[in-house]
Scaffold this motif. Structure first.
Motif, PDB file in Angstrom:
ATOM      1  N   ILE A 177       9.245  -1.791   8.753  1.00  0.00           N
ATOM      2  CA  ILE A 177       8.207  -1.045   8.038  1.00  0.00           C
ATOM      3  C   ILE A 177       7.618  -1.905   6.924  1.00  0.00           C
ATOM      4  O   ILE A 177       8.347  -2.496   6.122  1.00  0.00           O
ATOM      5  CB  ILE A 177       8.774   0.245   7.409  1.00  0.00           C
ATOM      6  N   LEU A 178       6.294  -1.962   6.895  1.00  0.00           N
ATOM      7  CA  LEU A 178       5.574  -2.526   5.752  1.00  0.00           C
ATOM      8  C   LEU A 178       4.963  -1.353   5.000  1.00  0.00           C
ATOM      9  O   LEU A 178       4.254  -0.532   5.589  1.00  0.00           O
ATOM     10  CB  LEU A 178       4.467  -3.476   6.212  1.00  0.00           C
ATOM     11  N   LEU A 179       5.257  -1.238   3.716  1.00  0.00           N
ATOM     12  CA  LEU A 179       4.711  -0.161   2.896  1.00  0.00           C
ATOM     13  C   LEU A 179       3.681  -0.757   1.941  1.00  0.00           C
ATOM     14  O   LEU A 179       4.030  -1.497   1.023  1.00  0.00           O
ATOM     15  CB  LEU A 179       5.828   0.533   2.113  1.00  0.00           C
ATOM     16  N   TYR A 180       2.409  -0.433   2.186  1.00  0.00           N
ATOM     17  CA  TYR A 180       1.356  -0.909   1.298  1.00  0.00           C
ATOM     18  C   TYR A 180       1.105   0.137   0.220  1.00  0.00           C
ATOM     19  O   TYR A 180       0.797   1.287   0.510  1.00  0.00           O
ATOM     20  CB  TYR A 180       0.063  -1.176   2.065  1.00  0.00           C
ATOM     21  N   ILE A 181       1.245  -0.275  -1.041  1.00  0.00           N
ATOM     22  CA  ILE A 181       1.059   0.643  -2.169  1.00  0.00           C
ATOM     23  C   ILE A 181      -0.123   0.170  -3.008  1.00  0.00           C
ATOM     24  O   ILE A 181      -0.075  -0.882  -3.635  1.00  0.00           O
ATOM     25  CB  ILE A 181       2.319   0.722  -3.053  1.00  0.00           C
ATOM     26  N   ASP A 182      -1.175   0.952  -2.998  1.00  0.00           N
ATOM     27  CA  ASP A 182      -2.333   0.694  -3.850  1.00  0.00           C
ATOM     28  C   ASP A 182      -2.092   1.418  -5.172  1.00  0.00           C
ATOM     29  O   ASP A 182      -1.774   2.608  -5.182  1.00  0.00           O
ATOM     30  CB  ASP A 182      -3.604   1.228  -3.178  1.00  0.00           C
ATOM     31  N   TYR A 183      -2.226   0.717  -6.274  1.00  0.00           N
ATOM     32  CA  TYR A 183      -1.921   1.300  -7.583  1.00  0.00           C
ATOM     33  C   TYR A 183      -2.782   2.522  -7.888  1.00  0.00           C
ATOM     34  O   TYR A 183      -2.448   3.321  -8.753  1.00  0.00           O
ATOM     35  CB  TYR A 183      -2.079   0.255  -8.691  1.00  0.00           C
ATOM     36  N   ASN A 184      -3.911   2.688  -7.175  1.00  0.00           N
ATOM     37  CA  ASN A 184      -4.746   3.876  -7.395  1.00  0.00           C
ATOM     38  C   ASN A 184      -4.081   5.144  -6.854  1.00  0.00           C
ATOM     39  O   ASN A 184      -4.362   6.236  -7.317  1.00  0.00           O
ATOM     40  CB  ASN A 184      -6.118   3.697  -6.728  1.00  0.00           C
ATOM     41  N   ASN A 185      -3.243   4.989  -5.825  1.00  0.00           N
ATOM     42  CA  ASN A 185      -2.559   6.131  -5.219  1.00  0.00           C
ATOM     43  C   ASN A 185      -1.074   5.813  -5.092  1.00  0.00           C
ATOM     44  O   ASN A 185      -0.551   5.627  -3.999  1.00  0.00           O
ATOM     45  CB  ASN A 185      -3.149   6.446  -3.834  1.00  0.00           C
ATOM     46  N   TYR A 186      -0.421   5.746  -6.231  1.00  0.00           N
ATOM     47  CA  TYR A 186       1.012   5.455  -6.255  1.00  0.00           C
ATOM     48  C   TYR A 186       1.773   6.726  -6.618  1.00  0.00           C
ATOM     49  O   TYR A 186       1.543   7.319  -7.672  1.00  0.00           O
ATOM     50  CB  TYR A 186       1.318   4.348  -7.264  1.00  0.00           C
TER      51      TYR A 186
END
Length: 273
Positions: A177-186
């Motif tokens: 699993i790669l989890l992409y976290i954008d700081y706008n929707n954390y």
């Protein structure tokens, strides 16, 4: 008709799944030996709450293919099945009613080894390469919280918690699993759940974050530091998406180009996992 339906229920009891709330039967799905969904019903007052999808997704985990016969005039049911990956493969005339039915079919797609999870459409699906070996999964947390009429800092409703957990478990699939976290929707309240699900399913989990533009300010930088701290026991891939722009373009174009760079580098990370 009643006797025929009763006998079919009896013959398919072992493949009938019932959904209950507080001990009350609220819906069910029944599948016969030919993998046909011959009966599916949800109580009128709780329709459009995702119960049908939950029952259907549960069945998809047990079968590699499913079929369903739906009357052409039943537009609501057709829309539901189309939305859940079914395709029309034939048209027939039902023997008893003489009405036209569509024969719908769903087949399990070949599972990809690597899944990338992201939140709230943070990645533009129009930019995703359809030939990618990555299975892209979006978890719409904001939409669910809005529907439940609660703030992301007030996750104390057990029903909402269960729905979030179910949605999370549905997207966490594959060996890596790669989890992409954008700081706008954390959503930091999901961190422990994500790590727990990955541990239970024995999945290799890596985190992807994108360095913010200089103009995006210290708040974004602090958020990234919090993400790094919460996932310090996992490999964190920090992607530099800075651009060498030599012409005047709009802000929207800048972010589109950054997303293109982001996706290219995500593909590279996946190839090296």
């Amino acid at each position: 008709i009643y006797t025929k339906a009763r006998n079919k229920f009896i013959n398919n009891l072992t493949s009938t799944v019932i959904y209950t709330e507080d001990g009350e039967i609220e819906g069910f799905i029944s599948i016969d030996k030919n993998n046909e969904i011959w009966a599916m019903l949800i109580k009128q007052n709780i329709r459009r709450e995702g119960i049908g999808t939950i029952l259907l997704e549960n069945s998809k985990k047990q079968y590699k293919n499913l079929t369903a016969n739906v009357y052409k005039k039943n537009e609501v049911a057709l829309k539901f099945f189309y939305k859940n990956g079914f395709k029309k493969v034939n048209e027939i005339i039902e023997d008893t009613t003489k009405e036209k039915e569509y024969v719908l079919e769903w087949k399990e797609e070949e599972k990809k080894n690597i899944t990338l999870i992201y939140f709230d459409e943070d990645i533009d699906k129009n930019l995703i390469n359809k030939e990618s070996k990555i299975n892209f999964k979006c978890l719409n947390v904001k939409q669910l919280l809005k529907k439940e009429n609660i703030q992301d800092t007030e996750i104390n409703n057990i029903k909402t918690y269960i729905k979030l957990r179910k949605k999370l478990e549905d997207v966490v699939e594959g060996e890596k699993i790669l989890l992409y976290i954008d700081y706008n929707n954390y959503y930091n309240f999901l961190d422990e759940q994500i790590k727990e699900v990955a541990k239970i399913k024995k999945i290799e989990l890596q985190i992807i974050i994108c360095d913010p533009f200089t103009i995006e300010g210290s708040k974004k930088i602090n958020t990234i530091k919090q993400i790094e701290e919460n996932y310090k026991d996992y490999k964190i891939n920090k992607i530099d998406c800075s651009l060498d722009i030599k012409q005047d373009i709009s802000l929207n174009q800048i972010f589109t180009k950054r997303n293109e760079v982001l996706l290219q580098k995500i593909e590279t990370i996946a190839e090296n996992m």
